[in-house]
Design an enzyme around this catalytic site. Structure first.
Site, PDB file in Angstrom:
ATOM      1  N   HIS A   1     -10.706  -7.596 -22.641  1.00 28.07           N
ATOM      2  CA  HIS A   1      -9.814  -6.639 -24.174  1.00 28.07           C
ATOM      3  C   HIS A   1      -9.795  -5.191 -23.524  1.00 28.07           C
ATOM      4  O   HIS A   1      -9.576  -4.828 -22.650  1.00 28.07           O
ATOM      5  CB  HIS A   1     -10.936  -6.790 -24.910  1.00 28.07           C
ATOM      6  CG  HIS A   1     -11.192  -8.741 -25.489  1.00 28.07           C
ATOM      7  ND1 HIS A   1     -10.103  -8.989 -26.248  1.00 28.07           N
ATOM      8  CD2 HIS A   1     -11.948  -9.366 -24.915  1.00 28.07           C
ATOM      9  CE1 HIS A   1     -10.278 -10.596 -25.860  1.00 28.07           C
ATOM     10  NE2 HIS A   1     -11.661 -11.336 -25.740  1.00 28.07           N
TER      11      HIS A   1
ATOM     12  N   GLU B   1     -16.993  -6.303 -27.799  1.00 26.60           N
ATOM     13  CA  GLU B   1     -16.998  -7.033 -26.732  1.00 26.60           C
ATOM     14  C   GLU B   1     -16.220  -6.103 -25.390  1.00 26.60           C
ATOM     15  O   GLU B   1     -16.842  -5.999 -24.587  1.00 26.60           O
ATOM     16  CB  GLU B   1     -16.347  -8.397 -26.942  1.00 26.60           C
ATOM     17  CG  GLU B   1     -16.234  -8.932 -25.257  1.00 26.60           C
ATOM     18  CD  GLU B   1     -14.964 -10.275 -25.378  1.00 26.60           C
ATOM     19  OE1 GLU B   1     -14.620 -11.084 -24.804  1.00 26.60           O
ATOM     20  OE2 GLU B   1     -14.795 -10.494 -26.441  1.00 26.60           O
TER      21      GLU B   1
ATOM     22  N   GLU C   1     -17.184 -16.895 -19.626  1.00 26.97           N
ATOM     23  CA  GLU C   1     -18.134 -16.463 -21.134  1.00 26.97           C
ATOM     24  C   GLU C   1     -19.471 -15.873 -20.913  1.00 26.97           C
ATOM     25  O   GLU C   1     -20.124 -17.294 -20.840  1.00 26.97           O
ATOM     26  CB  GLU C   1     -18.057 -17.342 -22.080  1.00 26.97           C
ATOM     27  CG  GLU C   1     -15.875 -17.179 -22.000  1.00 26.97           C
ATOM     28  CD  GLU C   1     -15.696 -16.330 -23.685  1.00 26.97           C
ATOM     29  OE1 GLU C   1     -16.331 -15.231 -23.628  1.00 26.97           O
ATOM     30  OE2 GLU C   1     -14.564 -16.255 -24.178  1.00 26.97           O
TER      31      GLU C   1
END
Length: 181
Positions: A13, A28, A143
């Protein structure tokens, strides 16, 4: 001097794409950049490793550009760093790979990272995320935990967690490179 391994670290991101919103409301994209910088700094200290980052600040970089960056750099490995989100409180660490060539890398990375996060093992999974599907080198998407879950986020935002996990990411990459020498 021996071969230098070029490793692309991809903080997920950035910029107009904030990624998941954590339990605390923090995005995030900030967590992934903090984590990636720690991994980068550790790799820089290793004469065998040449880390490259897809972004070093809060800028937006398309998935295509992340892939092209790694492929153009002829990187040996690609590591994308993320934090997860879910509508219910889930806890745990997942590692994603896509190509068969990336599976062995995923196995090594997952083992190292799960041990370091101290979060439940949510397994190595195959998924066609663009950054791990279209890159030409072994690639994983980590993750590290669920930012949307209070306990995971508290851990993930701590300096201790980030340092420990960064060291595990570097150790995992090195272990995999040793095996494939």
């Amino acid at each position: 001097a021996g071969k230098k391994y070029r490793i692309v670290i991809d903080p997920g991101h950035g910029g107009k794409d904030p990624g998941a919103t954590g339990y605390s409301g923090r995005y995030e994209k900030h967590f992934t950049l903090d984590m990636a910088k720690k991994v980068y700094d550790l790799m820089r200290q290793d004469p065998e490793l040449e880390p490259l980052m897809t972004r070093t600040d809060d800028s937006f970089i398309s998935l295509e550009d992340r892939v092209a960056f790694a492929n153009d750099a002829k990187a040996d490995l690609f590591i994308s760093i993320h934090g997860n989100t879910y509508k219910q409180a889930i806890s745990g660490t997942e590692t994603y790979y896509y190509t068969s060539r990336s599976k062995a890398f995923g196995e090594v990375m997952h083992r190292h990272v799960v041990e370091a996060t101290k979060l439940p093992d949510r397994e190595l999974r195959r998924s066609p995320f663009k950054v791990i599907r279209d890159t030409e080198m072994p690639a994983v998407l980590l993750e590290l935990g669920y930012l949307s879950t209070k306990s995971d986020e508290q851990a993930m935002l701590s300096e201790e967690f980030q340092k420990r996990v960064a060291a595990a990411i570097v150790a995992g990459a090195k272990a995999y490179l040793q095996k494939t020498k």
